[in-house]
Design a protein around this motif. Structure first.
Motif, PDB file in Angstrom:
ATOM      1  N   VAL A 115     -38.419  28.115  24.741  1.00 47.99           N
ATOM      2  CA  VAL A 115     -39.804  27.870  25.160  1.00 47.99           C
ATOM      3  C   VAL A 115     -40.173  28.932  26.192  1.00 47.99           C
ATOM      4  N   GLY A 116     -40.733  30.023  25.729  1.00 48.74           N
ATOM      5  CA  GLY A 116     -41.032  31.139  26.617  1.00 48.74           C
ATOM      6  C   GLY A 116     -39.748  31.734  27.174  1.00 48.74           C
ATOM      7  N   SER A 117     -39.664  31.810  28.501  1.00 53.53           N
ATOM      8  CA  SER A 117     -38.476  32.371  29.150  1.00 53.53           C
ATOM      9  C   SER A 117     -37.369  31.341  29.335  1.00 53.53           C
ATOM     10  N   LYS A 118     -37.628  30.092  28.966  1.00 52.39           N
ATOM     11  CA  LYS A 118     -36.647  29.030  29.160  1.00 52.39           C
ATOM     12  C   LYS A 118     -35.876  28.764  27.875  1.00 52.39           C
ATOM     13  N   ALA A 119     -34.578  28.555  28.043  1.00 54.15           N
ATOM     14  CA  ALA A 119     -33.741  28.274  26.877  1.00 54.15           C
ATOM     15  C   ALA A 119     -34.126  26.951  26.240  1.00 54.15           C
ATOM     16  N   GLN A 120     -34.501  25.970  27.078  1.00 55.06           N
ATOM     17  CA  GLN A 120     -34.943  24.668  26.579  1.00 55.06           C
ATOM     18  C   GLN A 120     -36.018  24.107  27.506  1.00 55.06           C
ATOM     19  N   ASP A 121     -36.958  23.387  26.931  1.00 54.49           N
ATOM     20  CA  ASP A 121     -37.982  22.721  27.727  1.00 54.49           C
ATOM     21  C   ASP A 121     -38.751  21.767  26.815  1.00 54.49           C
ATOM     22  N   LYS A 122     -39.679  21.018  27.418  1.00 52.65           N
ATOM     23  CA  LYS A 122     -40.501  20.098  26.649  1.00 52.65           C
ATOM     24  C   LYS A 122     -41.517  20.856  25.793  1.00 52.65           C
ATOM     25  N   LEU A 123     -41.845  20.281  24.646  1.00 55.23           N
ATOM     26  CA  LEU A 123     -42.852  20.866  23.769  1.00 55.23           C
ATOM     27  C   LEU A 123     -44.180  21.027  24.495  1.00 55.23           C
ATOM     28  N   THR A 124     -44.568  20.049  25.284  1.00 57.95           N
ATOM     29  CA  THR A 124     -45.869  20.087  25.960  1.00 57.95           C
ATOM     30  C   THR A 124     -46.035  21.292  26.875  1.00 57.95           C
ATOM     31  N   HIS A 125     -44.899  21.843  27.374  1.00 58.43           N
ATOM     32  CA  HIS A 125     -44.968  22.958  28.306  1.00 58.43           C
ATOM     33  C   HIS A 125     -45.193  24.305  27.621  1.00 58.43           C
TER      34      HIS A 125
END
Length: 330
Positions: A115-125
């Motif tokens: 999710v962008g620069s993050k390996a994992q995150d919430k869909l909403t973000h």
């Protein structure tokens, strides 16, 4: 496949589909200019599309026969630098093979990879980090989908739509009144409008702000799951009102609604998809929610004190593809 989450964005999109179908071409072409059009990359890699899986030369013509569009409902009330989050993520499918419209709702807290620069995150973000293009990429990449376009609305769009059709009749529980009035006040302050609070439960006509507040309730009943039931109730009422409108009323409604809709779709594409649905008299609407309720298909997780909805990739993706492509995607 169970009837589940129907988010605010689909209220706008399906309303547009229905109303475009019953008006004249020149009038509609003129009104579509009111839409906010946003160009995004059409590169498969930029949108997270697996070109080996979605090959334009496939014998089943998947790309042509199954049109998939991402619908986004953003929790933003005013024009600030804050992009907002997409609390509403729905895959809208125009199935030309089986003459159906399909809606797949994705839970906002689903744990997604890359999710962008993050390996994992919430869909909403995803929307907050990179707007509609990143939302498309995250959904395509994680669910092995092929969407190239989006339609987006926000809270302001929703309440103006309800007002444009003259409100909706809903049966409000006494236990919901306090939460509804809290959200009415929040929107009224931002919009600098006089709030009209509810004073009792029962069947009654709700205006736009009241209906929006009703859809946002999370603290009464079974949390997010019961909230989706409320949203479906509003959706049904909107369809009932639109179906009873004459052409003049529909024209006025479009004048109100379309300026609040943002999309990457071209006029040509909108008219093409809408006319196809009209000519083929497509009325069947099927729904799915991911993750599904099947045993082992989702798991609640707390990571660094934050809640995430983890999900079984293999099972959910297989069921999604079967629901949308019905065996034609190999």
């Amino acid at each position: 496949m169970r009837k589940r989450r129907i988010f605010i964005s689909i209220l706008v999109v399906l309303a547009v589909i229905i109303t475009i179908a019953v008006s004249g071409y020149l009038t509609i072409n003129s009104k579509l200019s009111k839409l906010k059009t946003t160009k995004i990359s059409q590169s498969p890699s930029s949108l997270g599309i697996n070109t080996e899986k979605f090959n334009t030369n496939d014998i089943n013509n998947v790309e042509e026969n199954y049109i998939n569009i991402l619908l986004l409902g953003v929790d933003k009330l005013n024009e600030t630098n804050d992009t907002g989050r997409a609390d509403s993520n729905i895959i809208l499918t125009l199935d030309k093979v089986h003459k159906k419209i399909k809606l797949t709702s994705l839970m906002r807290d689903m744990l997604m990879n890359n999710v962008g620069s993050k390996a994992q995150d919430k869909l909403t973000h995803a929307y907050a980090y990179g707007g509609p293009e990143l939302s498309l990429k995250v959904v395509n990449d994680n669910l092995q989908m092929n969407m190239k376009d989006f339609v987006k609305v926000d809270f302001v769009s929703f309440y103006k739509i309800v007002d444009a059709i003259g409100g909706v009749d809903l049966n409000v529980a006494d236990s919901e009144i306090a939460s509804i009035n809290k959200y009415i006040k929040e929107v009224a302050v931002v919009e600098k409008k006089t709030p009209f609070y509810l004073t009792k439960g029962g069947m009654q006509k709700l205006n736009g702000m009241q209906a929006l507040a009703y859809c946002r309730i999370r603290s009464v009943g079974n949390g997010d799951f019961e909230r989706t039931q409320r949203q479906r109730a509003v959706l049904i009422e909107i369809f009932n009102k639109i179906s009873s409108m004459n052409l003049s009323q529909i024209s006025n409604m479009l004048d109100t609604v379309l300026p609040y809709v943002e999309t990457s779709l071209s006029k040509k594409a909108i008219l093409s998809y809408t006319s196809y649905a009209l000519i083929n008299n497509i009325k069947t609407v099927e729904q799915l929610r991911l993750p599904e309720d099947k045993t082992g298909y989702s798991t609640n997780r707390i990571i660094h004190g934050v809640f995430y909805l983890d999900w079984n990739r293999e099972g959910n993706i297989a069921d999604l593809h079967q629901f949308i492509f019905e065996g034609d995607l190999k």
